[in-house]
Enzyme design. Structure first.
Site, PDB file in Angstrom:
ATOM      1  N   GLY A  28      43.765 -31.447  15.595  1.00 24.08           N
ATOM      2  CA  GLY A  28      44.977 -31.800  16.805  1.00 24.08           C
ATOM      3  C   GLY A  28      45.958 -31.060  16.492  1.00 24.08           C
ATOM      4  N   ARG A  29      46.837 -31.425  15.598  1.00 16.32           N
ATOM      5  CA  ARG A  29      48.347 -31.363  15.487  1.00 16.32           C
ATOM      6  C   ARG A  29      48.405 -29.688  15.339  1.00 16.32           C
ATOM      7  NH1 ARG A  29      51.768 -34.701  13.134  1.00 16.32           N
ATOM      8  NH2 ARG A  29      50.139 -35.850  12.218  1.00 16.32           N
TER       9      ARG A  29
ATOM     10  N   GLU B 192      38.087 -31.242  13.232  1.00 20.77           N
ATOM     11  CA  GLU B 192      38.806 -31.970  14.478  1.00 20.77           C
ATOM     12  C   GLU B 192      40.315 -31.673  14.421  1.00 20.77           C
ATOM     13  OE1 GLU B 192      37.914 -35.956  13.270  1.00 20.77           O
ATOM     14  OE2 GLU B 192      35.708 -35.827  13.858  1.00 20.77           O
TER      15      GLU B 192
ATOM     16  N   CYS C 215      67.347 -49.178  24.254  1.00 19.93           N
ATOM     17  CA  CYS C 215      68.135 -50.218  23.475  1.00 19.93           C
ATOM     18  C   CYS C 215      67.456 -50.760  22.210  1.00 19.93           C
ATOM     19  CB  CYS C 215      68.200 -51.510  24.340  1.00 19.93           C
ATOM     20  SG  CYS C 215      69.396 -51.308  25.744  1.00 19.93           S
ATOM     21  N   GLU C 216      67.177 -49.735  21.354  1.00 18.55           N
ATOM     22  CA  GLU C 216      66.695 -49.819  20.162  1.00 18.55           C
ATOM     23  C   GLU C 216      67.538 -48.835  19.321  1.00 18.55           C
ATOM     24  OE1 GLU C 216      64.353 -51.168  18.289  1.00 18.55           O
ATOM     25  OE2 GLU C 216      63.693 -52.660  19.906  1.00 18.55           O
TER      26      GLU C 216
ATOM     27  N   TYR D 222      57.880 -42.685  12.517  1.00 17.42           N
ATOM     28  CA  TYR D 222      57.526 -42.207  11.076  1.00 17.42           C
ATOM     29  C   TYR D 222      58.962 -41.823  10.643  1.00 17.42           C
ATOM     30  CZ  TYR D 222      52.841 -41.629  13.471  1.00 17.42           C
ATOM     31  OH  TYR D 222      51.796 -41.849  14.038  1.00 17.42           O
TER      32      TYR D 222
ATOM     33  N   GLY E 279      43.940 -33.342  10.485  1.00 18.13           N
ATOM     34  CA  GLY E 279      44.850 -33.435   9.288  1.00 18.13           C
ATOM     35  C   GLY E 279      45.495 -32.415   8.823  1.00 18.13           C
TER      36      GLY E 279
ATOM     37  N   ARG F 210      57.627 -39.890  17.454  1.00 14.65           N
ATOM     38  CA  ARG F 210      57.461 -39.805  15.977  1.00 14.65           C
ATOM     39  C   ARG F 210      58.704 -39.773  15.282  1.00 14.65           C
ATOM     40  NH1 ARG F 210      56.461 -35.454  13.876  1.00 14.65           N
ATOM     41  NH2 ARG F 210      54.661 -36.201  12.497  1.00 14.65           N
TER      42      ARG F 210
HETATM   43  C1  LIG Z   1      43.831 -38.460  14.642  1.00 10.77           C
HETATM   44  C2  LIG Z   1      42.525 -37.803  14.471  1.00 10.77           C
HETATM   45  C3  LIG Z   1      42.390 -36.509  14.359  1.00 10.77           C
HETATM   46  C4  LIG Z   1      43.484 -35.412  14.255  1.00 10.77           C
HETATM   47  O1  LIG Z   1      44.514 -35.311  13.477  1.00 10.77           O
HETATM   48  P1  LIG Z   1      45.573 -34.273  13.408  1.00 10.77           P
HETATM   49  O2  LIG Z   1      46.344 -34.600  12.395  1.00 10.77           O
HETATM   50  O3  LIG Z   1      46.230 -34.100  14.902  1.00 10.77           O
HETATM   51  O4  LIG Z   1      44.738 -32.962  13.337  1.00 10.77           O
HETATM   52  C5  LIG Z   1      41.138 -35.993  14.100  1.00 10.77           C
HETATM   53  N1  LIG Z   1      40.058 -36.772  13.810  1.00 10.77           N
HETATM   54  C6  LIG Z   1      40.263 -38.220  13.673  1.00 10.77           C
HETATM   55  C7  LIG Z   1      39.019 -39.090  13.731  1.00 10.77           C
HETATM   56  C8  LIG Z   1      41.715 -38.533  14.105  1.00 10.77           C
HETATM   57  O5  LIG Z   1      41.753 -40.099  14.171  1.00 10.77           O
END
Ligand SMILES: *Cc1c(COP(=O)(O)O)cnc(C)c1O
Length: 426
Positions: free
Chosen positions: A273-274, A271, A340-341, A313, A230, A309
């Protein structure tokens, strides 16, 4: 700043050559930038032994990228069987994999418990009795409900399907103890694309309070608390970068306070990701049409099957046009794909340099939740992925989809049955 300028400096001089060799459209990722961000994360939390990042596989589920994460010493956060398989292919083993699923099937738990078993992060108290054998190490995802409302950025956890409620969390751990668990983690994730480190600090404070409370009620000493992913990235040019150093300093303080009050200190897990890959990827597409009706449209050779995205969003992705940034008159356009959207637009009413047909158009910050969210609606196929490696070579790390891929699920051994209960002649 979207797309780091060192990445731009590495990519742009070579972009025409790369586009000619591989053909557009493609996502291209920057190994150097990913490794630097990984090292920054480890450096920021170096005093919080043990600290572990479990890269959220869903953000960029490409084997070559996961191998970079493995090389950085990261684990993997998975929530499906294909993600587990991918993480293990990249070298993830045993407790280097966190399985954070929700609405989980018995098959998914079974897969998560094979090959040395990953850390199971349970999303609900009712799942305790669907997990057999019950693992020695278990974690629960905590949902604070109304305790964290009133924060516009975080949203409303009461409406979130994830996690164990406040009233159930102590009972959940008691049940786990009764079923033989001896090692414990505690997880929460309530923010997404959060740019203000103070909100993640508050989440850490909250989860440590819960760890202390559950500890007092059950005698558990937590091996780790996991504050989820997050962490946000600045998609817009004027947005400031996330202050990782400030987050780490304040989180360290909270862990010291926890130790003083509880006599021990859990590890910290994340965790992200982004944050790890988002800014280190771009979608490179070519302008193929210019349409002038009530608005000006630049049609490009990628569409929302490559990056959902903006449509999903209303997300902003910065766009640059290499070699056209200076001197040319600017115009306000919608940059669109061919689906076609009408929400198949990478940019709406964006002021950009004058774009001519066959110009390369670079859509920034597609390194997370970009290609991964691809789909095939309208027969739109997904583009290839390239890796700009630290040694200067460019590697194809996923080919584009072709017609055979599109038809693959429609060519199989026929299976027919006639339901007995269907009336004859029907
Ligand atoms: C999507 C997700 C992440 C990664 O979120 P980011 O915004 O990409 O950092 C980590 N943990 C869980 C459980 C998720 O669902």
């Amino acid at each position: 700043m979207p797309m780091s300028s060192p990445f731009q400096g590495r990519l742009y001089p070579a972009l025409n050559e790369i586009a000619e060799h591989f053909g557009t459209p493609f996502h291209i990722y920057d190994e150097t930038g990913i490794r630097e961000t990984g090292r920054q994360l480890l450096e920021a939390f170096r005093h919080l032994e043990p600290f572990r990042e479990y890269y959220a596989v869903k953000a960029l589920p490409n084997l070559r990228i996961l191998e970079i994460m493995q090389d950085l010493g990261f684990g993997f956060d998975c929530s499906s069987i294909p993600e587990l398989v991918l993480a293990r292919m990249a070298g993830g083993r045993g407790e280097a994999i966190m399985f954070t699923s929700n609405n989980t099937t018995p098959e998914e738990f079974a897969a998560a418990q094979t090959e040395g078993g990953s850390i199971i992060n349970l999303d609900d108290i009712s799942l305790v009795d669907k997990l057999a054998p019950f693992p020695e190490l278990v974690s629960f995802r905590y949902n604070p409900g109304p305790r964290r409302t009133g924060n516009a950025i975080i949203g409303n956890p009461v409406e979130s399907k994830y996690g164990v409620s406040h009233d159930q969390i102590v009972a959940a751990y008691q049940m786990a103890i009764e079923r033989g668990a001896r090692r414990f983690g505690l997880h929460t994730m309530i923010a997404s694309n959060e740019l203000d480190h103070r909100n993640i600090v508050e989440t850490t404070r909250m989860i440590l309070d819960i760890a202390a409370w559950v500890g007092r009620s059950t005698g558990i000493q937590f091996e780790f608390v996991n504050i989820g992913g997050g962490i946000g990235i600045p998609y817009q040019p004027e947005q400031p970068a996330f202050n990782l150093g400030a987050l780490a300093d304040e989180v360290e303080g909270l862990f010291r306070d926890f130790r003083a009050a509880n006599g021990y200190q859990p590890g910290l897990s994340m965790e992200c990701g982004r944050f790890m890959t988002g800014p280190h990827g771009v979608l490179v597409t070519r302008a193929i049409n210019h349409k002038s009706i009530y608005r000006e449209y630049i049609g490009v050779d990628a569409c929302m099957s490559a990056l959902m995205r903006p449509a999903m969003y209303g997300a902003y992705h910065h766009i640059t046009v290499p070699g056209r940034n200076n001197g040319t008159p600017h115009h306000t356009v919608d940059v669109v794909g061919a689906l076609c959207e009408n929400n198949d637009k990478f940019a709406v009413q964006r002021t950009l340099p004058q774009i001519r047909e066959s110009d390369l158009v670079v859509i920034h910050d597609t390194g997370a939740h970009g290609h991964a969210m691809g789909f095939n609606y309208n027969g739109r196929l997904q583009p290839k992925e390239l890796l700009l490696k630290t040694d200067g070579t460019v590697e194809l790390i996923r080919r584009e989809q072709d017609l055979e891929d599109y038809l693959a699920t429609q060519t199989f051994d026929p299976d027919q049955m006639r339901p007995q209960r269907l009336s004859a002649g029907a």
